[in-house]
Scaffold this active site. Structure first.
Site, PDB file in Angstrom:
ATOM      1  N   GLU A  49       5.801  -0.665  -1.464  1.00  0.00           N
ATOM      2  CA  GLU A  49       4.689   0.225  -1.127  1.00  0.00           C
ATOM      3  C   GLU A  49       4.493   0.162   0.378  1.00  0.00           C
ATOM      4  O   GLU A  49       4.172  -0.896   0.929  1.00  0.00           O
ATOM      5  CB  GLU A  49       3.410  -0.194  -1.858  1.00  0.00           C
ATOM      6  N   ASP A  60     -10.118  -0.664   1.741  1.00  0.00           N
ATOM      7  CA  ASP A  60      -9.424  -1.881   2.142  1.00  0.00           C
ATOM      8  C   ASP A  60     -10.353  -2.905   2.761  1.00  0.00           C
ATOM      9  O   ASP A  60     -11.308  -2.562   3.458  1.00  0.00           O
ATOM     10  CB  ASP A  60      -8.309  -1.538   3.133  1.00  0.00           C
TER      11      ASP A  60
END
Lengths: 267, 419
Positions: A49, A60
């Site tokens: 990824e 995040d």
């Protein structure tokens, strides 16, 4: 069969689970990413990824926020990330690459241009964190037309109707976010993950990858026991943060973390 | 009534008929205003947004809830706020008659409290013991801390480090009210980063926490919900115009950061085709310098903070840093309904620079004895610009969204004075 589906099928036949590292493209410099991708494949990555850096990564935690800031300071753009995948593909035609990021850089490039260029570069899948299926409109069809898998997230809060809809909307695999929180948050509860993944499997035919909160060999092994894929991000990116000034050590030590997970998963 | 406008839609200009009735009925059930709005968030928040949408839409039809909201607006906020004829300013400018909608007189000093009262009532109904908020100038943070104190809810306010420095007074007010103010050090350390951080908190504590977004932006249902709570401004102003002047105004002027005070004023007038609606963005050091916060005037459509709207972003899709003398306008996005009002041509959007806003602050202070917030000073600045071009029997309503007390340090600093 897409490169991602082929990968999961091969692994399933060998009774193994996919190990999926996440790194932010351009972190440590634009020319570091491709060598690091190869090194990660060398120590056990089945799928990579590759994070597309964004100025406002809302989902995040601090580790990946800082990685985005570093990558952007190096001038990394979505177009550069596609170039990296192209360079990676020149030497590796097997390992699937999934671009993971936020919608705005793609929106700005234009969905059609993005799908064409991503397919040409050798990207296999796309995960857009802030694009739930409701807002995807014609993006799934566009991705499919270019042979790209569209990976969607599932969360502990997803209700059964959404789990079913998301299972149908995407392809490749579903990414189960193992906890309520941002990337790199607290330890995951493996018993709870096992129960949720079991429930998801009743409603989704795609492979299930689990991410958020996997930080060592033991948690990787525990997740591998219940899921089809183990997704590891913040622990790798955190090591990259430590070794920004020492590229040789970074290219050794980050893949070494992955190796310890691979060995625990395969043992 | 359909009107013809020159529209920008998906990158090309087309002339379309805009049905004002249809415009007022937005958003659609998915939270879209034309191509804007929506719910662009990660999966973890979808269930909470669905629950909030369902609860909100049920309660907004519930006479008991509306009565409770109205009661609080009257007895706690002090509504209706006056519509004040600024006669001396109008005479000085020699054109349109300027009326000020005095949101600065609300409890806590700005329009923000209209919305926090509404959302805190919702939090109570849903049964969440903890509220979080983001704030730029601190007005929304103060308004959130205020209602939290009143309802006995835990309150955490995220605020950029740079804004904490600019708005020390409001930071202390929030602390006095019992809120925890969390400094945000990521990114540009202003409002957009505070919003990111509040979203991260919400995703982590979604079971216990109600997120009170302070502006008419973010994922559905926030743009609709905040607009509905703020629409009391326009409903009152419309009624007051009819009572005091005997007719509707010719134009409305309001500052636009995220755009909650502007949409609150505009919305009840959307179907009144004769009323011009003008939103004033922060022109900062001037649009040509790039140092501004004017996405509608000088930005482009994109996706940020849960909605598709106009943004300040570079060619690669990265969000740009913004600049404005007023912390409350220092934001790279804008509410999606404004984006659609712009594209449909129903509202116009312009920018006023820091300097123009400062001049307007001084002028209103000296001529009317009213000290506007630096945010609201942008609206006043545009009124000063256009009033002389209008005739003396025309009516200009300016939303004075907040009072300037919180900005005295900034103004003194510009004057080179340390307080």
């Amino acid at each position: 069969m897409s490169r991602i589906s082929g990968c999961f099928a091969r692994l399933a036949a060998a009774n193994r689970k996919a190990l999926i590292p996440y790194i932010t493209a351009g972190d440590g410099g634009l020319d570091l990413t491709v060598p690091l991708m190869h090194a990660l494949v060398g120590t056990g990555a089945d799928i990579i990824e590759l994070g597309v850096p964004f100025s406002d990564p809302m989902a995040d935690g601090p580790v990946i926020q800082l990685a985005c800031e570093r990558a952007l300071a190096h001038g990394t753009r979505l177009a550069d990330v596609l170039e990296m995948v192209k360079a990676f593909r020149a030497q590796d035609e097997v390992t699937p690459v999934v671009l993971m990021g936020y919608l705005n850089p793609v929106e700005m490039m234009g969905y059609k241009a993005f799908a064409e260029q991503a397919a040409t570069a050798g990207v296999d899948g796309v995960l857009l964190v802030d694009m739930p299926p409701e807002e995807a409109d014609d993006v799934p069809a566009l991705m499919q037309a270019h042979g790209l898998d569209l990976v969607f997230l599932l969360a502990p809060t997803s209700k059964v109707e959404r789990i079913e809809a998301i299972g149908k909307a995407g392809s490749g695999y579903v990414y189960y976010v193992s906890l309520k929180g941002v990337t790199g948050s607290a330890q995951l509860n493996t018993a709870e993950v096992a129960e949720r993944v079991g429930f998801i499997r009743q409603h989704v035919s795609q492979p299930v990858g689990v991410g958020f909160g996997i930080r060592d060999a033991a948690s990787a092994k525990a997740v591998a026991a219940v899921a089809d894929g183990v997704i590891v991000g913040s622990v790798l990116v955190n090591k990259m943060a430590e070794l920004q000034q020492d590229r040789a050590a970074l290219l050794q030590e980050v893949p070494a973390i992955l190796r310890s997970m691979r060995e625990a998963m395969d043992a | 009534m359909p009107l013809s406008f020159l529209n920008l839609y998906k990158g090309c200009y087309v002339v379309t008929q805009v049905d004002l009735k249809a415009l007022v009925s937005l958003p659609d059930e998915r939270g879209h205003f034309g191509p804007y709005g929506g719910r662009f968030v990660s999966e973890t928040l979808m269930a909470a947004l669905e629950e909030l949408t369902e609860t909100y839409q049920r309660l907004w039809q519930d006479p008991e809830f509306i009565a409770e909201f109205d009661r609080d607006l009257k007895h706690y906020v002090g509504r209706p706020s006056p519509l004040y004829h600024a006669e001396r300013l109008s005479r000085e400018l020699g054109g349109a008659q300027i009326y000020l909608k005095r949101e600065d007189l609300n409890h806590t000093g700005a329009h923000k409290v209209n919305n926090t009262i509404g959302q805190a009532l919702l939090a109570k109904k849903i049964g969440k013991p903890r509220i979080i908020a983001e704030t730029g100038a601190g007005q929304h943070g103060v308004a959130s801390a205020t209602v939290a104190a009143r309802l006995g809810l835990e309150c955490v306010v995220y605020m950029g480090e740079e804004d904490i420095r600019r708005q020390a007074l409001n930071v202390y007010r929030m602390k006095l009210l019992g809120a925890t103010v969390v400094p945000v050090t990521s990114g540009t350390r202003t409002l957009k980063d505070a919003l990111n951080e509040a979203m991260r908190d919400w995703v982590t504590n979604v079971d216990s926490t109600f997120y009170i977004i302070g502006t008419a932006a973010g994922p559905h249902p926030y743009p609709q919900m905040v607009r509905d709570f703020q629409s009391v401004i326009g409903r009152e102003a419309r009624q007051q115009c009819l009572e005091q002047i005997g007719r509707l105004p010719d134009a409305l002027v309001a500052c636009v950061g995220g755009g909650s005070n502007a949409i609150g004023l505009f919305y009840p007038f959307i179907e009144d085709a004769s009323v011009r609606m003008i939103g004033v963005e922060a022109g900062g050091l001037g649009l040509a310098t790039g140092q501004h916060a004017a996405p509608l005037t000088a930005g482009r459509p994109g996706v940020l903070h849960g909605n598709r709207t106009y943004l300040m972003a570079d060619d690669a899709g990265q969000i740009l840093g913004t600049h404005s003398v007023s912390a409350g306008l220092d934001y790279p996005g804008v509410g999606p309904e404004h984006a659609w009002l712009k594209d449909t041509g129903r509202a116009e959007y312009v920018a006023a620079t820091d300097e123009e806003a400062m001049n307007a602050f001084r002028m209103l202070t000296r001529i009317e004895g009213i000290m506007p917030a630096l945010e609201s000073s942008h609206a006043v600045a545009h009124a000063i610009k256009i009033a002389p071009t209008m005739s003396q029997d025309q009516i200009l309503v300016v939303n004075l969204s907040g009072r300037g007390d919180k900005d005295i340090h900034t103004v003194a600093g510009i004057d080179g004075i340390e307080i």
